[in-house]
Every structure is written in C-alpha cells, then in structure tokens.
Enzyme design. Sequence first.
Site, PDB file in Angstrom:
ATOM      1  N   ASP A  35       0.707  -0.820  -0.300  1.00  0.00           N
ATOM      2  CA  ASP A  35       0.251  -0.124   0.096  1.00  0.00           C
ATOM      3  C   ASP A  35       0.681   1.166  -0.013  1.00  0.00           C
ATOM      4  O   ASP A  35       0.471   2.007  -0.817  1.00  0.00           O
ATOM      5  CB  ASP A  35      -1.044  -0.146   1.386  1.00  0.00           C
ATOM      6  CG  ASP A  35      -2.048  -1.270   0.311  1.00  0.00           C
ATOM      7  OD1 ASP A  35      -2.549  -1.794  -0.056  1.00  0.00           O
ATOM      8  OD2 ASP A  35      -2.814  -1.495   1.920  1.00  0.00           O
ATOM      9  N   ASP A  39       1.025   4.162  -3.234  1.00  0.00           N
ATOM     10  CA  ASP A  39       0.698   5.662  -2.383  1.00  0.00           C
ATOM     11  C   ASP A  39       1.819   6.794  -2.930  1.00  0.00           C
ATOM     12  O   ASP A  39       1.720   7.291  -3.805  1.00  0.00           O
ATOM     13  CB  ASP A  39       0.302   5.520  -0.857  1.00  0.00           C
ATOM     14  CG  ASP A  39      -0.934   5.283  -0.356  1.00  0.00           C
ATOM     15  OD1 ASP A  39      -2.054   5.052  -0.808  1.00  0.00           O
ATOM     16  OD2 ASP A  39      -1.318   4.905   1.064  1.00  0.00           O
ATOM     17  N   SER A  83     -12.136   8.151  -5.140  1.00  0.00           N
ATOM     18  CA  SER A  83     -11.090   7.554  -3.815  1.00  0.00           C
ATOM     19  C   SER A  83     -11.078   8.967  -3.600  1.00  0.00           C
ATOM     20  O   SER A  83     -11.897   9.994  -2.928  1.00  0.00           O
ATOM     21  CB  SER A  83     -10.360   7.101  -5.300  1.00  0.00           C
ATOM     22  OG  SER A  83      -9.936   8.473  -5.292  1.00  0.00           O
ATOM     23  N   LEU A  84     -10.097   8.684  -2.114  1.00  0.00           N
ATOM     24  CA  LEU A  84      -9.820  10.090  -0.996  1.00  0.00           C
ATOM     25  C   LEU A  84      -8.325  10.547  -1.999  1.00  0.00           C
ATOM     26  O   LEU A  84      -7.585   9.605  -2.299  1.00  0.00           O
ATOM     27  CB  LEU A  84     -10.186   8.848  -0.379  1.00  0.00           C
ATOM     28  CG  LEU A  84     -11.345   9.470   1.125  1.00  0.00           C
ATOM     29  CD1 LEU A  84     -11.280   8.054   1.798  1.00  0.00           C
ATOM     30  CD2 LEU A  84     -11.906   9.886   1.096  1.00  0.00           C
ATOM     31  N   GLU A 116     -12.819   8.072  11.193  1.00  0.00           N
ATOM     32  CA  GLU A 116     -12.903   6.762  11.075  1.00  0.00           C
ATOM     33  C   GLU A 116     -11.877   5.554  10.635  1.00  0.00           C
ATOM     34  O   GLU A 116     -11.291   6.301   9.178  1.00  0.00           O
ATOM     35  CB  GLU A 116     -13.790   7.084   9.841  1.00  0.00           C
ATOM     36  CG  GLU A 116     -15.219   6.889  10.196  1.00  0.00           C
ATOM     37  CD  GLU A 116     -16.496   7.245   9.152  1.00  0.00           C
ATOM     38  OE1 GLU A 116     -15.925   6.332   8.415  1.00  0.00           O
ATOM     39  OE2 GLU A 116     -16.971   8.293   8.962  1.00  0.00           O
ATOM     40  N   LYS A 118      -9.501   4.056   7.946  1.00  0.00           N
ATOM     41  CA  LYS A 118      -9.601   3.162   6.266  1.00  0.00           C
ATOM     42  C   LYS A 118      -9.249   1.594   6.817  1.00  0.00           C
ATOM     43  O   LYS A 118      -7.708   1.548   6.361  1.00  0.00           O
ATOM     44  CB  LYS A 118      -8.256   4.237   5.880  1.00  0.00           C
ATOM     45  CG  LYS A 118      -8.481   3.789   4.419  1.00  0.00           C
ATOM     46  CD  LYS A 118      -8.054   4.594   3.449  1.00  0.00           C
ATOM     47  CE  LYS A 118      -7.710   4.380   2.017  1.00  0.00           C
ATOM     48  NZ  LYS A 118      -7.451   3.099   1.872  1.00  0.00           N
ATOM     49  N   ARG A 139     -17.591  -1.383  -6.624  1.00  0.00           N
ATOM     50  CA  ARG A 139     -16.813   0.232  -6.677  1.00  0.00           C
ATOM     51  C   ARG A 139     -16.931   0.419  -8.455  1.00  0.00           C
ATOM     52  O   ARG A 139     -17.546   0.800  -9.268  1.00  0.00           O
ATOM     53  CB  ARG A 139     -15.564   0.550  -5.755  1.00  0.00           C
ATOM     54  CG  ARG A 139     -15.226   1.615  -6.236  1.00  0.00           C
ATOM     55  CD  ARG A 139     -13.468   2.267  -6.544  1.00  0.00           C
ATOM     56  NE  ARG A 139     -13.433   2.384  -5.008  1.00  0.00           N
ATOM     57  CZ  ARG A 139     -13.568   3.889  -4.249  1.00  0.00           C
ATOM     58  NH1 ARG A 139     -13.888   4.141  -4.541  1.00  0.00           N
ATOM     59  NH2 ARG A 139     -13.280   2.608  -3.351  1.00  0.00           N
ATOM     60  N   LYS A 284     -12.713  13.661   7.892  1.00  0.00           N
ATOM     61  CA  LYS A 284     -13.801  13.837   7.135  1.00  0.00           C
ATOM     62  C   LYS A 284     -14.442  14.929   8.020  1.00  0.00           C
ATOM     63  O   LYS A 284     -15.216  15.099   8.852  1.00  0.00           O
ATOM     64  CB  LYS A 284     -15.890  12.474   7.165  1.00  0.00           C
ATOM     65  CG  LYS A 284     -15.166  11.813   5.656  1.00  0.00           C
ATOM     66  CD  LYS A 284     -16.211  10.860   6.144  1.00  0.00           C
ATOM     67  CE  LYS A 284     -15.799   9.480   5.881  1.00  0.00           C
ATOM     68  NZ  LYS A 284     -17.046   8.476   5.611  1.00  0.00           N
ATOM     69  N   LYS A 308      -2.614   8.447   6.667  1.00  0.00           N
ATOM     70  CA  LYS A 308      -1.608   7.157   6.000  1.00  0.00           C
ATOM     71  C   LYS A 308      -1.137   6.873   7.066  1.00  0.00           C
ATOM     72  O   LYS A 308      -0.831   8.033   7.933  1.00  0.00           O
ATOM     73  CB  LYS A 308      -0.953   7.275   5.257  1.00  0.00           C
ATOM     74  CG  LYS A 308      -2.018   7.304   3.713  1.00  0.00           C
ATOM     75  CD  LYS A 308      -2.753   5.583   3.323  1.00  0.00           C
ATOM     76  CE  LYS A 308      -3.764   5.323   2.271  1.00  0.00           C
ATOM     77  NZ  LYS A 308      -3.018   4.530   1.163  1.00  0.00           N
TER      78      LYS A 308
END
Length: 356
Positions: A35, A39, A83-84, A116, A118, A139, A284, A308
């Site tokens: 990951d 990123d 996506s974020l 929250e 991830k 998705r 958020k 992250k």
Amino acid sequence: MNRKLEIIENYKKKIDLLKKHNKSYFDQNNPKISDSQYDILKKEILDLEKKNNFLKKLNLSSLVGFPPSNKFKKIKHLKPMLSLSNAFDKKDMEDFLSKINNFLNNKDKNIELFSEPKIDGISATLIYEKGKLVKGLSRGDGLTGEDILENLKTIKGIPKKIEDVNCPSLLEVRGEIYIGKKDFKHIKGNFANPRNAAGGSLRQKDSRQTSKIPLKYFAYGFGAIEPMIFKTQSEFLEKIYNWGFYTNPLVKKVNNIHEIERQHLQIDSIRSSLDYDIDGIVYKVNDLKLQSRLGSTSNSPRWAIAYKFSAEKAVTKIKDIIIQVGRTGAITPVAKVEPVTVGGVVVSNATLHNED
C-alpha cells in the site's frame, strides 16, 4: 529530447504503471506492491501535475478503481464512488484544514471532523428502497459497478430490511468488506492475502460459494439519500447502527490538528492488534451541509482525506539464506522467510543489502 517531452514521457510511464497496479488491486484483488509503494506512486503523479500544468490537459490521471468485468451485470452508481486524497504527515493535514477553511471562508479555523479507521478491504454499496435492500454494487471504476447483490446478501449483519418508519425512501449505504485476520488463517491456503480472499469471494458467480467465506463489513458512508434526514456524518453512522448495520467502534470526533495527531498516533500504536487491516484514518468534515458546499474534484471529495500510517512492519522467521549472483557478478544474500502479509502483499523473500 527537450525537458517538456522528458516530463511527459516520465508522466505517461507512471500512469501506465498505476493502471497496471489498479488492475492488480481493484480487478484481481491481488496487489503486486505494498500500500505504501502504491501511495508513493500516486503522490509522484500528483506532484508532477502540480509542478507542470500542461500535464492536466492530457487528462490521464482521473483513475478510480478499475472498469467492471463482464462477469456481472453493470449498473451505474447513483452517485460516483470517488477515491480519497492522501495525507502522509502533519503538514499535509494542516494543508487540508487550511484549504477547507479558505474554501468556506471560515474565520475561526475550527471545524469539527469525524474520523474513521481506513479498512483495507473491498468497497461496496447497498441501496434500499422503502427499507428493502434492492441493489448491491462493487466500486468498479467509480461510475459503474458490478451487480453483486446476491453475494452481499450472504454477509452476516447486512440488513435485508430496515423496519424503522423514519428510514428515507431511498437510502444508499457504503461499506468496506473484509475478512478478519483470525478467520483468514483457516482459508489462507486458497488465497494470497485477506483482501484477495474478500475480493475473490464477492465476485463468485455462485453466491453459495461466497456464503462459505467468513466475510465481514463496516458501513462508513452514504451515496444517495432521499429525503436527507441526517445533519452530520456522526449522526448518520449512529442512526444506521441502530438500524442493524455494523460500524467501526474506533470512530471519533476531533476538532484541531493536535487532536488529529494524538488520535492518529494512538490508532497507529494498536493497529497490529486489530483483527482487520487498516492503513490510515479517514477524516471527514462532520457537518453534511459543509460537505455539500465543499463538493468534489474530478476524482476525490474536498471534505475528506485519508491520513496514512507509516509503512507497515511485520515479524517473521528466517528459514534459509541463499546467495544470488547478478549479471555483473554482484553477490546478494536473500532470506527465505515464513510468508507474512505486509501492506496487503505476502512476503516470502527479503534481500539482505547490508549486515543490519
């Protein structure tokens, strides 16, 4: 080759590489890089675009997920599943807060955020009409998803019917499907990693096969809601929890960068003890009216960001050390280790570059 052409060439190579890894991650549920490496690649692309405006005209980087396969019926999402954008350190989070306040012309600089964990799983969306579950989609590419309703129905805890008369006539609940680490130990012989297991199970043509896999989920957000009866993200999650949906117990409201940093460190310190993989915390804007005012860019909302964690570490045992000889004669020791999942990738070899 002039400098501009060099930049374009480098940019296109990175986009092609991202597409390849998107296919591995979203379509095949079998990532080839960790990951954190993924990123970094996305950040390199975004940095190139920021420094070179002419790249945006190529319109190559609006990539969310991967086009849905032909295995299932395709259905257009009621609202795009975007996506974020990512934050990697305190400065990135300060920039995020600053942009929000500037966009809203907010003078007191104090906006409540809802956080929250991830979850590293498979995103899906559930659509209810008059309280009845009528559609369930993957998705896909963010605009169009796959019809996986029958497979989603096999997951324990997903309500088939919401009995509350106050439930909106149209309610879209979005969640992350995953397999717990303990459960994965019993089925890992068939799958590369937990995400691969969750994704492969959700895309079985026969839902009876899906029902044999111990899939779990956390609801985290919403798409279309008519009429809108919620004022905040926290109220939405509290209400759907009362309606029988599973929500993450580690959610929390925060109000400033100090609270964000403290919470981020605290969750990072316990993540290895959780029964599910997480790679960061999503923050958020809690007020839904402010979310609406902030809106979205072409591929991510302005009101949310994924902060992250540092690259995941894991402990395993060295079973053997072999010596590899490269083409130039360079000798590199390679450790054969007991397979361990790190950042969604199963590692069984590790090069030993130096004595440490």
